[in-house]
Motif scaffolding. Structure first.
Motif, mmCIF file in Angstrom:
data_model
loop_
_atom_site.group_PDB
_atom_site.id
_atom_site.type_symbol
_atom_site.label_atom_id
_atom_site.label_comp_id
_atom_site.label_asym_id
_atom_site.label_seq_id
_atom_site.Cartn_x
_atom_site.Cartn_y
_atom_site.Cartn_z
ATOM 1 N N ARG A 202 0.821 -1.071 0.279
ATOM 2 C CA ARG A 202 -0.016 -0.099 -0.150
ATOM 3 C C ARG A 202 0.799 1.463 0.119
ATOM 4 O O ARG A 202 0.381 2.471 0.067
ATOM 5 C CB ARG A 202 -0.872 0.040 1.239
ATOM 6 N N HIS A 203 2.305 0.949 -0.177
ATOM 7 C CA HIS A 203 3.063 2.301 -0.398
ATOM 8 C C HIS A 203 2.855 2.875 -1.646
ATOM 9 O O HIS A 203 2.908 2.303 -2.761
ATOM 10 C CB HIS A 203 4.476 1.932 0.192
ATOM 11 N N PRO A 204 2.860 4.230 -1.368
ATOM 12 C CA PRO A 204 2.773 5.095 -3.008
ATOM 13 C C PRO A 204 3.888 4.860 -3.875
ATOM 14 O O PRO A 204 3.706 5.159 -5.038
ATOM 15 C CB PRO A 204 2.251 6.533 -2.596
ATOM 16 N N ASN A 205 5.000 4.375 -3.113
ATOM 17 C CA ASN A 205 6.311 4.396 -4.102
ATOM 18 C C ASN A 205 6.247 2.938 -4.916
ATOM 19 O O ASN A 205 7.146 2.365 -5.603
ATOM 20 C CB ASN A 205 7.563 4.524 -3.413
ATOM 21 N N ALA A 206 5.393 2.041 -4.489
ATOM 22 C CA ALA A 206 5.276 0.588 -5.058
ATOM 23 C C ALA A 206 5.384 0.612 -6.418
ATOM 24 O O ALA A 206 4.425 1.347 -7.012
ATOM 25 C CB ALA A 206 4.452 -0.322 -4.227
ATOM 26 N N HIS A 207 5.773 -0.478 -7.147
ATOM 27 C CA HIS A 207 5.498 -0.569 -8.414
ATOM 28 C C HIS A 207 4.223 -1.429 -8.801
ATOM 29 O O HIS A 207 4.198 -2.474 -8.845
ATOM 30 C CB HIS A 207 6.566 -1.262 -9.238
ATOM 31 N N SER A 208 3.196 -0.829 -8.793
ATOM 32 C CA SER A 208 1.682 -1.505 -8.476
ATOM 33 C C SER A 208 0.846 -0.915 -9.537
ATOM 34 O O SER A 208 1.403 0.010 -10.584
ATOM 35 C CB SER A 208 1.207 -0.901 -7.248
ATOM 36 N N TRP A 209 -0.391 -1.406 -9.619
ATOM 37 C CA TRP A 209 -1.311 -0.961 -10.576
ATOM 38 C C TRP A 209 -1.713 0.411 -10.657
ATOM 39 O O TRP A 209 -2.174 1.192 -11.691
ATOM 40 C CB TRP A 209 -2.812 -1.867 -10.555
ATOM 41 N N ALA A 210 -1.165 1.309 -9.526
ATOM 42 C CA ALA A 210 -1.302 2.707 -9.570
ATOM 43 C C ALA A 210 -0.993 3.320 -10.963
ATOM 44 O O ALA A 210 -1.433 4.331 -11.205
ATOM 45 C CB ALA A 210 -1.031 3.461 -8.161
ATOM 46 N N TRP A 211 0.494 2.950 -11.489
ATOM 47 C CA TRP A 211 1.036 3.635 -12.374
ATOM 48 C C TRP A 211 0.035 3.314 -13.632
ATOM 49 O O TRP A 211 0.096 4.210 -14.418
ATOM 50 C CB TRP A 211 2.411 3.165 -12.447
ATOM 51 N N ASN A 332 6.983 21.061 6.283
ATOM 52 C CA ASN A 332 6.813 21.766 4.909
ATOM 53 C C ASN A 332 6.280 20.841 3.869
ATOM 54 O O ASN A 332 7.066 20.323 2.770
ATOM 55 C CB ASN A 332 8.129 22.196 4.417
ATOM 56 N N PRO A 333 4.949 20.134 3.978
ATOM 57 C CA PRO A 333 4.635 19.322 2.890
ATOM 58 C C PRO A 333 4.386 19.935 1.614
ATOM 59 O O PRO A 333 3.886 21.022 1.526
ATOM 60 C CB PRO A 333 3.111 18.720 3.551
ATOM 61 N N LEU A 334 4.799 19.312 0.507
ATOM 62 C CA LEU A 334 4.635 19.785 -0.740
ATOM 63 C C LEU A 334 3.881 19.033 -1.708
ATOM 64 O O LEU A 334 3.244 19.619 -2.848
ATOM 65 C CB LEU A 334 5.927 19.981 -1.317
ATOM 66 N N TYR A 335 3.586 17.778 -1.627
ATOM 67 C CA TYR A 335 2.963 17.071 -2.510
ATOM 68 C C TYR A 335 2.054 15.816 -1.731
ATOM 69 O O TYR A 335 2.309 15.481 -0.769
ATOM 70 C CB TYR A 335 4.248 15.967 -3.129
ATOM 71 N N VAL A 336 1.291 15.556 -2.711
ATOM 72 C CA VAL A 336 0.198 14.404 -2.133
ATOM 73 C C VAL A 336 -0.404 13.550 -3.030
ATOM 74 O O VAL A 336 0.029 13.714 -4.135
ATOM 75 C CB VAL A 336 -1.232 15.215 -1.747
ATOM 76 N N ARG A 337 -0.301 12.097 -2.429
ATOM 77 C CA ARG A 337 -0.821 11.205 -3.360
ATOM 78 C C ARG A 337 -1.828 10.399 -2.544
ATOM 79 O O ARG A 337 -1.944 10.313 -1.388
ATOM 80 C CB ARG A 337 0.424 10.186 -3.569
ATOM 81 N N TYR A 338 -2.985 10.069 -3.438
ATOM 82 C CA TYR A 338 -4.280 9.550 -2.960
ATOM 83 C C TYR A 338 -4.653 8.306 -3.714
ATOM 84 O O TYR A 338 -4.608 8.384 -4.900
ATOM 85 C CB TYR A 338 -5.322 10.600 -3.153
ATOM 86 N N ALA A 339 -4.638 7.178 -2.942
ATOM 87 C CA ALA A 339 -5.152 5.996 -3.311
ATOM 88 C C ALA A 339 -4.245 5.513 -4.434
ATOM 89 O O ALA A 339 -4.675 4.839 -5.407
ATOM 90 C CB ALA A 339 -6.565 6.055 -4.079
ATOM 91 N N PHE A 340 -2.884 5.710 -4.050
ATOM 92 C CA PHE A 340 -1.964 5.576 -5.255
ATOM 93 C C PHE A 340 -1.105 3.970 -4.928
ATOM 94 O O PHE A 340 0.128 4.168 -4.611
ATOM 95 C CB PHE A 340 -1.101 6.787 -5.167
ATOM 96 N N SER A 341 -1.975 3.308 -4.905
ATOM 97 C CA SER A 341 -1.419 1.902 -4.637
ATOM 98 C C SER A 341 -2.212 0.707 -5.322
ATOM 99 O O SER A 341 -3.143 1.137 -5.953
ATOM 100 C CB SER A 341 -1.219 1.465 -3.060
ATOM 101 N N GLY A 342 -1.747 -0.631 -5.194
ATOM 102 C CA GLY A 342 -2.456 -1.637 -5.933
ATOM 103 C C GLY A 342 -3.853 -1.872 -5.329
ATOM 104 O O GLY A 342 -4.862 -1.750 -5.941
#
Length: 366
Positions: A202-211, A332-342
């Motif tokens: 569930r990590h947003p950096n994973a190589h999953s179907w999110a891409w 200082n957050p700059l970026y957001v990812r939402y539901a970005f995992s398999g």
């Protein structure tokens, strides 16, 4: 009308298919037609031309080699493979039905499904095309896998350009620049590639179907293209999930809105902008009326990062149809990812009960 499975090495003008009133083999095709007929109050005809586990390259006309360099490489390798072409001809001239091994072999080839199962339909008058495909192209990030040969396709990162070039080319084929395309986003599935930098699914950096979903969603920038959000559907381990009925319903609502011009909410919340204020990020959405969660809990599956590219889960709250994000462990957050995992455990919806669309605001390369 269900088009019979077939392949051809050259573009064909005819195919084996008959109009009938019996149920099709596709739950998505049937439910889409059923619910659209209720909304349109006219008979609805569906042409089902599909073959499971085929790649987008299987449905590409050969002349897309002029626009897509990677597809040109694939077709050059195909043309040079005399053994492969001989095997295809041997299967086609042999007895029916094909063995499962031969069936799978044919469906995994480039171009030849288009020749036999799509080209004969042109220029049959259709209002639009529903495209539910992508799993075969999720086997790598960058594509052009050499071994095994049947993984030699766009991969998830080339799929964006491939899909948009394919849509433009089909519109040319039908001589209809306004032809509607409705793309079904791949639902949730927990697979990770071996190349993934993390094994945390569930990590947003994973190589999953999110891409792959990001590649599909990018096509919304084109005229008359809609993407049906399925981020709340699917199964963690079954690539053939059973929850197809909501897909047909959402397709029918989108078609009613886009082609019949009916007033119907056919889309969940879509990010409009992210406003950063100190340690907080506020997210504004379109299609946001009645923003809530399905379980009355805090919105889930939001991640924040700064330039370090280290992603942390956030604390999310709904505030007047916006989502307010913060994390005590991130300055200082700059970026957001939402539901970005398999397989994200999403719960954010609008009043129509439709899920928020996955997104990321960064441009980091995977």
């Amino acid at each position: 009308m269900t088009v019979a499975h077939n392949v051809a090495l050259t573009e064909q003008k005819s195919m084996q298919a008959n109009w009938q009133t019996s149920l099709p083999d596709s739950a998505v095709a049937f439910s889409f037609a059923y619910y659209l007929q209720q909304r349109a109050d006219v008979p609805v005809g569906i042409i089902l031309s599909a073959w499971g586990s085929s790649s987008i390259e299987a449905w590409m006309p050969r002349d897309l080699t002029k626009e897509l360099a990677y597809f040109n490489t694939i077709m050059q390798e195909f043309d040079a493979d005399a053994d492969r072409i001989a095997k295809i001809n041997r299967i086609l001239s042999g007895p029916l039905p094909w063995t499962r091994i031969d069936d799978v072999y044919l469906r995994r080839q480039p171009n030849i499904l288009f020749n036999a199962m799509m080209n004969p339909l042109v220029p049959y008058t259709v209002r639009g095309l529903v495209w539910y495909q992508g799993e075969r192209n999720t086997q790598s990030m960058h594509g052009l896998v050499k071994d095994p040969w049947y993984k030699n396709n766009s991969g998830m990162l080339k799929y964006k350009d491939a899909l948009q070039a394919w849509i433009k080319r089909y519109r040319q084929q039908w001589d209809n620049s306004d032809m509607h395309f409705m793309l079904v986003m791949l639902p949730r599935f927990n697979a990770l590639l071996n190349t993934s930098p993390t094994k945390e699914a569930r990590h947003p950096n994973a190589h999953s179907w999110a891409w792959m979903r990001e590649a599909q969603l990018a096509a919304q920038s084109m005229k008359n293209v809609a993407v049906i959000n399925t981020i709340d559907l699917g199964h963690p381990t079954n690539i053939h999930p059973l929850d197809k009925l909501p897909i047909g319903q959402r397709l029918a609502n989108a078609a009613a809105r886009n082609t019949l011009h009916q007033t119907v909410e056919a889309q969940g919340p879509v990010l409009a902008k992210a406003v950063i204020s100190g340690s907080n990020v506020r997210l504004f959405f379109e299609h946001v009326e009645g923003l809530r969660t399905v379980n009355s809990k805090a919105p889930a599956e939001f991640w924040l990062a700064n330039d370090s590219q280290k992603w942390v889960k956030d604390d999310a709250k709904i505030r007047q149809n916006t989502v307010l994000l913060s994390s005590p462990s991130l300055q200082n957050p700059l970026y957001v990812r939402y539901a970005f995992s398999g397989f994200p455990q999403v719960n954010l919806i609008n009043a129509a009960g439709l899920p928020a669309q996955p997104f990321r605001t960064d441009h980091f390369e995977p």
